[in-house]
Design a protein around this motif. Structure first.
Motif, PDB file in Angstrom:
ATOM      1  N   GLU A  51       0.823  -1.214   0.000  1.00 33.80           N
ATOM      2  CA  GLU A  51       0.000   0.000   0.000  1.00 33.80           C
ATOM      3  C   GLU A  51       0.859   1.268   0.000  1.00 33.80           C
ATOM      4  N   LYS A  52       1.822   1.331   0.897  1.00 37.03           N
ATOM      5  CA  LYS A  52       2.625   2.545   1.042  1.00 37.03           C
ATOM      6  C   LYS A  52       3.591   2.772  -0.120  1.00 37.03           C
ATOM      7  N   VAL A  53       4.158   1.694  -0.612  1.00 37.50           N
ATOM      8  CA  VAL A  53       5.076   1.848  -1.745  1.00 37.50           C
ATOM      9  C   VAL A  53       4.294   2.310  -2.977  1.00 37.50           C
ATOM     10  N   THR A  54       3.108   1.780  -3.155  1.00 36.32           N
ATOM     11  CA  THR A  54       2.267   2.211  -4.277  1.00 36.32           C
ATOM     12  C   THR A  54       1.984   3.710  -4.186  1.00 36.32           C
ATOM     13  N   THR A  55       1.633   4.168  -2.996  1.00 29.42           N
ATOM     14  CA  THR A  55       1.367   5.598  -2.805  1.00 29.42           C
ATOM     15  C   THR A  55       2.622   6.427  -3.096  1.00 29.42           C
ATOM     16  N   ALA A  56       3.761   5.978  -2.593  1.00 32.44           N
ATOM     17  CA  ALA A  56       5.013   6.720  -2.793  1.00 32.44           C
ATOM     18  C   ALA A  56       5.360   6.827  -4.279  1.00 32.44           C
ATOM     19  N   VAL A  57       5.192   5.744  -5.006  1.00 30.82           N
ATOM     20  CA  VAL A  57       5.512   5.764  -6.439  1.00 30.82           C
ATOM     21  C   VAL A  57       4.507   6.648  -7.175  1.00 30.82           C
ATOM     22  N   SER A  58       3.255   6.526  -6.815  1.00 29.82           N
ATOM     23  CA  SER A  58       2.212   7.308  -7.482  1.00 29.82           C
ATOM     24  C   SER A  58       2.471   8.807  -7.333  1.00 29.82           C
ATOM     25  N   GLU A  59       2.804   9.228  -6.127  1.00 32.31           N
ATOM     26  CA  GLU A  59       3.039  10.642  -5.871  1.00 32.31           C
ATOM     27  C   GLU A  59       4.311  11.159  -6.547  1.00 32.31           C
ATOM     28  N   SER A  60       5.361  10.367  -6.529  1.00 37.18           N
ATOM     29  CA  SER A  60       6.647  10.835  -7.059  1.00 37.18           C
ATOM     30  C   SER A  60       6.691  10.792  -8.583  1.00 37.18           C
ATOM     31  N   ALA A  61       6.112   9.761  -9.144  1.00 37.73           N
ATOM     32  CA  ALA A  61       6.239   9.576 -10.593  1.00 37.73           C
ATOM     33  C   ALA A  61       4.980  10.024 -11.339  1.00 37.73           C
ATOM     34  N   HIS A  62       4.011  10.537 -10.595  1.00 36.04           N
ATOM     35  CA  HIS A  62       2.760  10.976 -11.202  1.00 36.04           C
ATOM     36  C   HIS A  62       2.147   9.881 -12.068  1.00 36.04           C
ATOM     37  N   ALA A  63       2.086   8.692 -11.484  1.00 36.80           N
ATOM     38  CA  ALA A  63       1.464   7.565 -12.174  1.00 36.80           C
ATOM     39  C   ALA A  63       0.194   7.212 -11.418  1.00 36.80           C
ATOM     40  N   PRO A  64      -0.883   6.914 -12.139  1.00 30.99           N
ATOM     41  CA  PRO A  64      -2.106   6.519 -11.436  1.00 30.99           C
ATOM     42  C   PRO A  64      -1.882   5.210 -10.676  1.00 30.99           C
ATOM     43  N   LYS A  65      -2.425   5.147  -9.473  1.00 36.44           N
ATOM     44  CA  LYS A  65      -2.211   3.974  -8.610  1.00 36.44           C
ATOM     45  C   LYS A  65      -2.566   2.654  -9.285  1.00 36.44           C
ATOM     46  N   GLU A  66      -3.651   2.653 -10.042  1.00 35.99           N
ATOM     47  CA  GLU A  66      -4.128   1.382 -10.599  1.00 35.99           C
ATOM     48  C   GLU A  66      -3.175   0.800 -11.648  1.00 35.99           C
ATOM     49  N   ARG A  67      -2.169   1.580 -12.016  1.00 38.18           N
ATOM     50  CA  ARG A  67      -1.186   1.059 -12.976  1.00 38.18           C
ATOM     51  C   ARG A  67       0.095   0.586 -12.307  1.00 38.18           C
ATOM     52  N   ILE A  68       0.147   0.702 -11.001  1.00 39.01           N
ATOM     53  CA  ILE A  68       1.378   0.362 -10.280  1.00 39.01           C
ATOM     54  C   ILE A  68       1.299  -1.062  -9.723  1.00 39.01           C
ATOM     55  N   HIS A  69       2.303  -1.848 -10.088  1.00 42.39           N
ATOM     56  CA  HIS A  69       2.398  -3.233  -9.632  1.00 42.39           C
ATOM     57  C   HIS A  69       3.507  -3.339  -8.592  1.00 42.39           C
ATOM     58  N   VAL A  70       3.244  -4.053  -7.519  1.00 42.38           N
ATOM     59  CA  VAL A  70       4.281  -4.265  -6.508  1.00 42.38           C
ATOM     60  C   VAL A  70       4.414  -5.767  -6.237  1.00 42.38           C
ATOM     61  N   ILE A  71       5.641  -6.246  -6.311  1.00 41.48           N
ATOM     62  CA  ILE A  71       5.944  -7.664  -6.081  1.00 41.48           C
ATOM     63  C   ILE A  71       6.919  -7.766  -4.914  1.00 41.48           C
ATOM     64  N   ILE A  72       6.591  -8.591  -3.928  1.00 43.00           N
ATOM     65  CA  ILE A  72       7.511  -8.854  -2.820  1.00 43.00           C
ATOM     66  C   ILE A  72       8.188 -10.197  -3.062  1.00 43.00           C
ATOM     67  N   GLU A  73       9.499 -10.205  -3.039  1.00 50.42           N
ATOM     68  CA  GLU A  73      10.235 -11.466  -3.203  1.00 50.42           C
ATOM     69  C   GLU A  73      11.067 -11.707  -1.946  1.00 50.42           C
ATOM     70  N   GLU A  74      10.704 -12.711  -1.203  1.00 45.05           N
ATOM     71  CA  GLU A  74      11.409 -12.990   0.039  1.00 45.05           C
ATOM     72  C   GLU A  74      12.657 -13.843  -0.195  1.00 45.05           C
ATOM     73  N   MET A  75      13.718 -13.475   0.507  1.00 44.86           N
ATOM     74  CA  MET A  75      14.969 -14.221   0.413  1.00 44.86           C
ATOM     75  C   MET A  75      15.172 -14.995   1.716  1.00 44.86           C
ATOM     76  N   LYS A  76      15.631 -16.224   1.593  1.00 48.02           N
ATOM     77  CA  LYS A  76      15.943 -17.013   2.786  1.00 48.02           C
ATOM     78  C   LYS A  76      17.339 -16.635   3.296  1.00 48.02           C
ATOM     79  N   PRO A  77      17.544 -16.686   4.613  1.00 47.68           N
ATOM     80  CA  PRO A  77      18.873 -16.335   5.161  1.00 47.68           C
ATOM     81  C   PRO A  77      20.003 -17.208   4.611  1.00 47.68           C
ATOM     82  N   THR A  78      19.659 -18.383   4.109  1.00 46.41           N
ATOM     83  CA  THR A  78      20.688 -19.252   3.516  1.00 46.41           C
ATOM     84  C   THR A  78      21.021 -18.840   2.087  1.00 46.41           C
ATOM     85  N   ASP A  79      20.220 -17.950   1.544  1.00 52.94           N
ATOM     86  CA  ASP A  79      20.366 -17.613   0.126  1.00 52.94           C
ATOM     87  C   ASP A  79      20.738 -16.151  -0.100  1.00 52.94           C
ATOM     88  N   TYR A  80      21.179 -15.480   0.921  1.00 52.09           N
ATOM     89  CA  TYR A  80      21.516 -14.056   0.789  1.00 52.09           C
ATOM     90  C   TYR A  80      22.682 -13.708   1.702  1.00 52.09           C
TER      91      TYR A  80
END
Lengths: 61, 61, 61, 61, 61, 61
Positions: A22-51
């Motif tokens: 939610e918050k990252v979408t708002t931040a991108v929308s405000e800074s880049a002047h992009a409508p929220k409904e066009r903003i995609h956010v993907i979370i990719e979790e890393m395991k402690p053994t893999d980073y």
């Protein structure tokens, strides 16, 4: 059409992830002047053994 | 040497994935005039809790 | 919502890129049963100085 | 600040991953003259059902 | 089939990039027991205007 | 250690990019409870010839 990918260590709660999307979408929308409904956010979790920083994995610290 | 990454919501069957790799490889080969054996296709599944559009995650819709 | 990224050596014509986006979208749509208007395709060109296989860059072959 | 992502088939042992993070960090540090503590390495494992070359998935070979 | 992507600030010489591809390939080959000819390395340069840590871009430091 | 990548169409001003890095860092820090100095943000601009939705590139719309 911004597409945002967030790589982070696993362990966040579902509520934190919801807030993150939610918050990252708002931040991108405000800074880049992009409508929220066009903003995609993907979370990719890393395991402690893999980073690592400085050659040492999180699981080995 | 094209390397294709497909991020999509989890839930496709094994047969759909097989077809996806096969058809995307053919499409890239024909369009980019690259030999099929040099084309790599990677499927990366996203969980509904980890992907959102418009600030709302798929798991919250 | 599939998001497809294609990394390939630079040098394709504009017409080849147009065809690539069109055909890959069709292939993903048919295989994953996703409506075309939800499929994003990104082409990322690599320079021969910035890509290598077997430890040898394309620009050094 | 180099950020290194290594996509590879799953199946490596924990010891191999530890060595991978360590050795790749050293290689990047020496080649790019970057201090080790600024180098991030991420391992992303691919399942044989989700990766193919030449249109054929590893799980179908 | 390891595919390695290295994101780093632009500014490396051609010789540094050559060495980077060579040494990282060797490091991955030895650690993951993968034959060198199957290892792909991609260098992606970031501009100082397009990369920041702690909220401050490199171009603004 | 969150690493955020934002892919978007080229054309943003330098000021917009500065704001983007700053605001996204704050949003991630607050939501994921990560210290700001550990958050990396990368902006990757896409050319209208290299990005399409629904099979049609932005440059062809």
């Amino acid at each position: 059409m911004p597409i945002v990918t967030i790589k982070m260590l696993s362990g966040r709660t579902d509520e934190q992830k919801r807030e993150l999307v939610e918050k990252v979408t708002t931040a991108v929308s405000e800074s880049a002047h992009a409508p929220k409904e066009r903003i995609h956010v993907i979370i990719e979790e890393m395991k402690p053994t893999d980073y690592g920083v400085g050659g040492i994995r999180k699981s080995d610290e």
